[in-house]
Scaffold this motif. Structure first.
Motif, PDB file in Angstrom:
ATOM      1  N   ALA A   1     -59.225 -25.930 -72.522  1.00 25.34           N
ATOM      2  CA  ALA A   1     -58.868 -24.478 -73.062  1.00 25.34           C
ATOM      3  C   ALA A   1     -58.300 -23.244 -71.580  1.00 25.34           C
ATOM      4  O   ALA A   1     -58.389 -24.096 -70.333  1.00 25.34           O
ATOM      5  CB  ALA A   1     -60.630 -23.886 -73.156  1.00 25.34           C
ATOM      6  N   ARG A   2     -58.037 -21.989 -71.845  1.00 29.78           N
ATOM      7  CA  ARG A   2     -57.819 -21.487 -70.920  1.00 29.78           C
ATOM      8  C   ARG A   2     -58.779 -20.427 -70.718  1.00 29.78           C
ATOM      9  O   ARG A   2     -59.407 -19.567 -71.150  1.00 29.78           O
ATOM     10  CB  ARG A   2     -57.082 -20.391 -71.340  1.00 29.78           C
ATOM     11  CG  ARG A   2     -55.430 -20.775 -71.947  1.00 29.78           C
ATOM     12  CD  ARG A   2     -54.606 -19.956 -72.026  1.00 29.78           C
ATOM     13  NE  ARG A   2     -54.239 -18.707 -71.406  1.00 29.78           N
ATOM     14  CZ  ARG A   2     -53.481 -17.352 -70.951  1.00 29.78           C
ATOM     15  NH1 ARG A   2     -53.194 -17.127 -72.663  1.00 29.78           N
ATOM     16  NH2 ARG A   2     -54.024 -16.417 -70.651  1.00 29.78           N
ATOM     17  N   VAL A   3     -59.664 -20.689 -68.730  1.00 32.69           N
ATOM     18  CA  VAL A   3     -60.750 -21.089 -69.044  1.00 32.69           C
ATOM     19  C   VAL A   3     -60.923 -19.138 -67.657  1.00 32.69           C
ATOM     20  O   VAL A   3     -60.531 -19.721 -67.275  1.00 32.69           O
ATOM     21  CB  VAL A   3     -61.585 -21.912 -67.910  1.00 32.69           C
ATOM     22  CG1 VAL A   3     -62.637 -22.011 -68.072  1.00 32.69           C
ATOM     23  CG2 VAL A   3     -61.807 -22.562 -69.435  1.00 32.69           C
ATOM     24  N   THR A   4     -61.792 -18.289 -68.058  1.00 36.62           N
ATOM     25  CA  THR A   4     -61.896 -17.111 -66.698  1.00 36.62           C
ATOM     26  C   THR A   4     -63.120 -17.422 -66.305  1.00 36.62           C
ATOM     27  O   THR A   4     -64.094 -18.029 -67.270  1.00 36.62           O
ATOM     28  CB  THR A   4     -61.189 -16.214 -67.744  1.00 36.62           C
ATOM     29  OG1 THR A   4     -59.695 -15.752 -68.001  1.00 36.62           O
ATOM     30  CG2 THR A   4     -61.258 -14.828 -66.812  1.00 36.62           C
ATOM     31  N   VAL A   5     -63.366 -17.152 -65.616  1.00 37.53           N
ATOM     32  CA  VAL A   5     -64.631 -17.454 -64.861  1.00 37.53           C
ATOM     33  C   VAL A   5     -65.026 -16.297 -64.168  1.00 37.53           C
ATOM     34  O   VAL A   5     -64.074 -15.930 -63.330  1.00 37.53           O
ATOM     35  CB  VAL A   5     -65.496 -18.686 -63.503  1.00 37.53           C
ATOM     36  CG1 VAL A   5     -66.197 -18.407 -62.639  1.00 37.53           C
ATOM     37  CG2 VAL A   5     -64.651 -19.467 -64.391  1.00 37.53           C
ATOM     38  N   ILE A   6     -66.349 -15.356 -64.400  1.00 40.90           N
ATOM     39  CA  ILE A   6     -66.596 -14.292 -63.683  1.00 40.90           C
ATOM     40  C   ILE A   6     -67.694 -14.415 -62.573  1.00 40.90           C
ATOM     41  O   ILE A   6     -69.131 -15.284 -63.382  1.00 40.90           O
ATOM     42  CB  ILE A   6     -67.198 -12.886 -64.845  1.00 40.90           C
ATOM     43  CG1 ILE A   6     -65.421 -12.774 -65.308  1.00 40.90           C
ATOM     44  CG2 ILE A   6     -67.242 -11.673 -64.343  1.00 40.90           C
ATOM     45  CD1 ILE A   6     -65.675 -10.886 -66.177  1.00 40.90           C
TER      46      ILE A   6
ATOM     47  N   GLU B   1     -68.356 -25.005 -54.464  1.00 41.42           N
ATOM     48  CA  GLU B   1     -66.809 -25.015 -54.391  1.00 41.42           C
ATOM     49  C   GLU B   1     -65.833 -26.149 -55.225  1.00 41.42           C
ATOM     50  O   GLU B   1     -64.828 -25.754 -55.047  1.00 41.42           O
ATOM     51  CB  GLU B   1     -67.205 -26.145 -53.015  1.00 41.42           C
ATOM     52  CG  GLU B   1     -66.081 -26.924 -52.069  1.00 41.42           C
ATOM     53  CD  GLU B   1     -66.395 -28.363 -51.394  1.00 41.42           C
ATOM     54  OE1 GLU B   1     -65.089 -29.017 -50.469  1.00 41.42           O
ATOM     55  OE2 GLU B   1     -67.837 -27.517 -50.481  1.00 41.42           O
ATOM     56  N   ARG B   2     -66.416 -26.567 -55.810  1.00 39.70           N
ATOM     57  CA  ARG B   2     -65.850 -27.483 -57.208  1.00 39.70           C
ATOM     58  C   ARG B   2     -64.801 -25.991 -58.214  1.00 39.70           C
ATOM     59  O   ARG B   2     -63.764 -26.494 -58.370  1.00 39.70           O
ATOM     60  CB  ARG B   2     -66.321 -28.339 -58.251  1.00 39.70           C
ATOM     61  CG  ARG B   2     -66.175 -28.467 -59.695  1.00 39.70           C
ATOM     62  CD  ARG B   2     -64.315 -29.716 -59.092  1.00 39.70           C
ATOM     63  NE  ARG B   2     -63.536 -30.152 -59.825  1.00 39.70           N
ATOM     64  CZ  ARG B   2     -62.247 -29.853 -60.083  1.00 39.70           C
ATOM     65  NH1 ARG B   2     -61.566 -30.001 -58.952  1.00 39.70           N
ATOM     66  NH2 ARG B   2     -61.990 -30.873 -60.998  1.00 39.70           N
ATOM     67  N   ILE B   3     -65.842 -25.337 -58.130  1.00 37.45           N
ATOM     68  CA  ILE B   3     -65.003 -23.954 -59.463  1.00 37.45           C
ATOM     69  C   ILE B   3     -64.121 -23.368 -58.195  1.00 37.45           C
ATOM     70  O   ILE B   3     -63.007 -23.014 -58.842  1.00 37.45           O
ATOM     71  CB  ILE B   3     -65.696 -23.368 -59.442  1.00 37.45           C
ATOM     72  CG1 ILE B   3     -67.305 -24.067 -60.754  1.00 37.45           C
ATOM     73  CG2 ILE B   3     -65.651 -22.408 -60.124  1.00 37.45           C
ATOM     74  CD1 ILE B   3     -68.811 -22.951 -60.942  1.00 37.45           C
TER      75      ILE B   3
ATOM     76  N   GLY C   1     -55.097 -22.664 -59.764  1.00 35.44           N
ATOM     77  CA  GLY C   1     -54.732 -22.662 -60.817  1.00 35.44           C
ATOM     78  C   GLY C   1     -55.053 -22.765 -61.987  1.00 35.44           C
ATOM     79  O   GLY C   1     -54.993 -22.363 -62.916  1.00 35.44           O
ATOM     80  N   GLU C   2     -56.702 -23.656 -62.371  1.00 32.58           N
ATOM     81  CA  GLU C   2     -56.377 -23.823 -63.587  1.00 32.58           C
ATOM     82  C   GLU C   2     -58.009 -23.733 -63.829  1.00 32.58           C
ATOM     83  O   GLU C   2     -58.018 -23.697 -65.221  1.00 32.58           O
ATOM     84  CB  GLU C   2     -57.727 -26.281 -63.033  1.00 32.58           C
ATOM     85  CG  GLU C   2     -57.123 -26.566 -62.269  1.00 32.58           C
ATOM     86  CD  GLU C   2     -57.839 -28.185 -61.778  1.00 32.58           C
ATOM     87  OE1 GLU C   2     -58.559 -28.462 -61.251  1.00 32.58           O
ATOM     88  OE2 GLU C   2     -57.044 -28.820 -60.780  1.00 32.58           O
TER      89      GLU C   2
END
Length: 217
Positions: free
Chosen positions: A36-41, A47-49, A56-57
């Motif tokens: 999936a193309r993941v966007t995080v807000i 640290e991992r995120i 660019g993951e």
């Protein structure tokens, strides 16, 4: 509660995760594993995120959730996961997702979920998913460990060879009861990749007795 079990293709679909803490990390990994193309807000991230964003993951919008983030038509989110430590935020996300007809999972808050993340046992393309409809994730995890311990480690390789052989059978035999019975028989046998594999020999011999007739598929 009646749930519809389904394995969903998320490749290239836009998915939104609100939050970037411990709970969010595992959900992000699951979505990424499905391409999936993941966007995080989130204003801050583990640290991992943060490393995934730097590589660019995932796309990380470093701020708090704002009304309109889920329903923004230009974003076109397919589903959203909200995993903040603020129940009010999680429920606001769910309410907006519901209004926008976007599937939503509020982590650890079953009444505010359209779907649940199951406990999964994986062997290559084989996935065994376990859900308790949010009643006891601990039980689902226990069952996953028990199944995982019993399932041979090479099951994924066997499945890959079985899949190749199945495609060969589909090319050689017509759609009928004889082909169906053969496929069920092969699913109960050892299958290997080399040409002289007994299961492959069996399939070739069976095709001679059940060939595709000229002009028919």
């Amino acid at each position: 509660m009646d749930l519809f079990p389904i394995f969903l293709k998320l490749t290239a679909r836009r998915c939104l995760v609100i939050g970037a803490g411990n709970l969010a990390e595992s959900k992000i990994e699951s979505l990424r594993a499905a391409n999936a193309r993941v966007t995080v807000i989130a204003p801050n991230a583990r640290e991992r995120i943060a490393s995934m964003a730097q590589a660019g993951e995932v796309e990380w919008l470093q701020r708090a959730f704002q009304p309109g983030d889920v329903s923004d038509p230009s974003a076109g989110y397919f589903l959203v996961v909200t995993a903040t430590n603020d129940p009010a935020v999680n429920r606001a996300v769910y309410a907006e997702a519901t209004s926008a007809n976007v599937l939503c999972n509020a982590v650890d808050d079953p009444p505010f979920c359209d779907f649940y993340f199951p406990s999964v046992v994986r062997r290559g393309d084989l996935q065994i998913a376990i859900s308790t409809a949010g009643a006891s994730p601990a039980l689902a995890q226990r069952l996953r460990k028990e199944i995982n311990a019993q399932l041979p480690l090479d099951t994924g390789d066997w499945l890959a060879d079985l899949g190749d052989l199945r495609r060969e059978v589909l090319q050689l035999e017509p759609l009928n009861e004889e082909r169906k019975l053969l496929l069920h028989q092969l699913a109960s046998r050892e299958v290997c990749g080399y040409d002289g594999c007994p299961s492959r020999v069996l399939a070739r011999e069976h095709a001679r007795t059940n060939p595709i007739k000229p002009g028919k598929a």
